[in-house]
Design a protein around this motif. Structure first.
Motif, PDB file in Angstrom:
ATOM      1  N   ARG A   1       9.223   3.847  -8.152  1.00 38.99           N
ATOM      2  CA  ARG A   1       8.145   3.205  -7.742  1.00 38.99           C
ATOM      3  C   ARG A   1       6.874   3.884  -7.055  1.00 38.99           C
ATOM      4  O   ARG A   1       6.422   4.069  -6.024  1.00 38.99           O
ATOM      5  N   PRO A   2       6.403   4.700  -8.018  1.00 39.38           N
ATOM      6  CA  PRO A   2       5.245   5.824  -7.515  1.00 39.38           C
ATOM      7  C   PRO A   2       4.042   5.258  -6.968  1.00 39.38           C
ATOM      8  O   PRO A   2       3.362   5.710  -6.102  1.00 39.38           O
ATOM      9  N   ASP A   3       4.018   4.059  -7.250  1.00 32.96           N
ATOM     10  CA  ASP A   3       2.634   3.197  -6.851  1.00 32.96           C
ATOM     11  C   ASP A   3       2.917   2.846  -5.434  1.00 32.96           C
ATOM     12  O   ASP A   3       1.795   2.751  -4.578  1.00 32.96           O
ATOM     13  N   LEU A   4       4.272   3.017  -4.657  1.00 29.83           N
ATOM     14  CA  LEU A   4       4.227   2.758  -3.246  1.00 29.83           C
ATOM     15  C   LEU A   4       4.262   4.017  -2.380  1.00 29.83           C
ATOM     16  O   LEU A   4       4.570   4.090  -1.345  1.00 29.83           O
ATOM     17  N   VAL A   5       4.414   5.287  -2.995  1.00 33.69           N
ATOM     18  CA  VAL A   5       4.363   6.637  -2.364  1.00 33.69           C
ATOM     19  C   VAL A   5       3.093   7.413  -2.510  1.00 33.69           C
ATOM     20  O   VAL A   5       2.900   7.715  -3.558  1.00 33.69           O
ATOM     21  N   ARG A   6       2.635   7.563  -1.350  1.00 31.92           N
ATOM     22  CA  ARG A   6       1.462   8.547  -1.251  1.00 31.92           C
ATOM     23  C   ARG A   6       1.810   9.902  -1.037  1.00 31.92           C
ATOM     24  O   ARG A   6       1.280  10.542  -1.860  1.00 31.92           O
TER      25      ARG A   6
ATOM     26  N   SER B   1       0.772  -1.094  -0.152  1.00 30.50           N
ATOM     27  CA  SER B   1       0.068  -0.062   0.145  1.00 30.50           C
ATOM     28  C   SER B   1       0.850   1.188  -0.004  1.00 30.50           C
ATOM     29  O   SER B   1       2.010   1.336   0.616  1.00 30.50           O
ATOM     30  N   PRO B   2       0.378   2.228  -0.728  1.00 30.03           N
ATOM     31  CA  PRO B   2       1.259   3.438  -0.634  1.00 30.03           C
ATOM     32  C   PRO B   2       1.596   4.034   0.641  1.00 30.03           C
ATOM     33  O   PRO B   2       0.585   4.204   1.578  1.00 30.03           O
TER      34      PRO B   2
ATOM     35  N   HIS C   1       3.309   7.298   3.368  1.00 28.84           N
ATOM     36  CA  HIS C   1       4.028   8.783   3.410  1.00 28.84           C
ATOM     37  C   HIS C   1       5.261   8.519   3.661  1.00 28.84           C
ATOM     38  O   HIS C   1       5.698   8.084   4.756  1.00 28.84           O
TER      39      HIS C   1
ATOM     40  N   ALA D   1      10.276   7.189  -5.138  1.00 28.23           N
ATOM     41  CA  ALA D   1       9.209   7.992  -5.607  1.00 28.23           C
ATOM     42  C   ALA D   1       9.250   7.914  -7.078  1.00 28.23           C
ATOM     43  O   ALA D   1       8.451   7.810  -7.710  1.00 28.23           O
TER      44      ALA D   1
END
Length: 70
Positions: free
Chosen positions: A61-66, A40-41, A43, A58
């Motif tokens: 792997r932007p899918d991991l960073v909210r 899940s993304p 913070h 970020a």
């Protein structure tokens, strides 16, 4: 809410010097996020070398960073 502290160690007692690079550490951090937070993304906060690692993660792997805080 959960918080995790990720500490990468670059120095040891062996005769070989470990080289800490943001790209490799970002890959390791991605694995940790995948295992600890089920992918899940999150913070993400990074300071100094941690900031470079956070930026690498970020970007790769932007899918991991909210959110990203530097």
């Amino acid at each position: 809410m959960a918080a995790a502290e990720f500490i990468a160690v670059a120095a040891g007692t062996s005769n070989t010097k470990a080289q800490l690079v943001p790209q490799g550490t970002a890959d390791t951090l991605a694995d940790v996020i995948g295992q600890r937070f089920d992918g899940s993304p999150v913070h993400l906060f990074g300071n100094s070398m941690g900031g470079a690692v956070a930026v690498q993660l970020a970007a790769r792997r932007p899918d991991l960073v909210r959110t990203l805080t530097l």
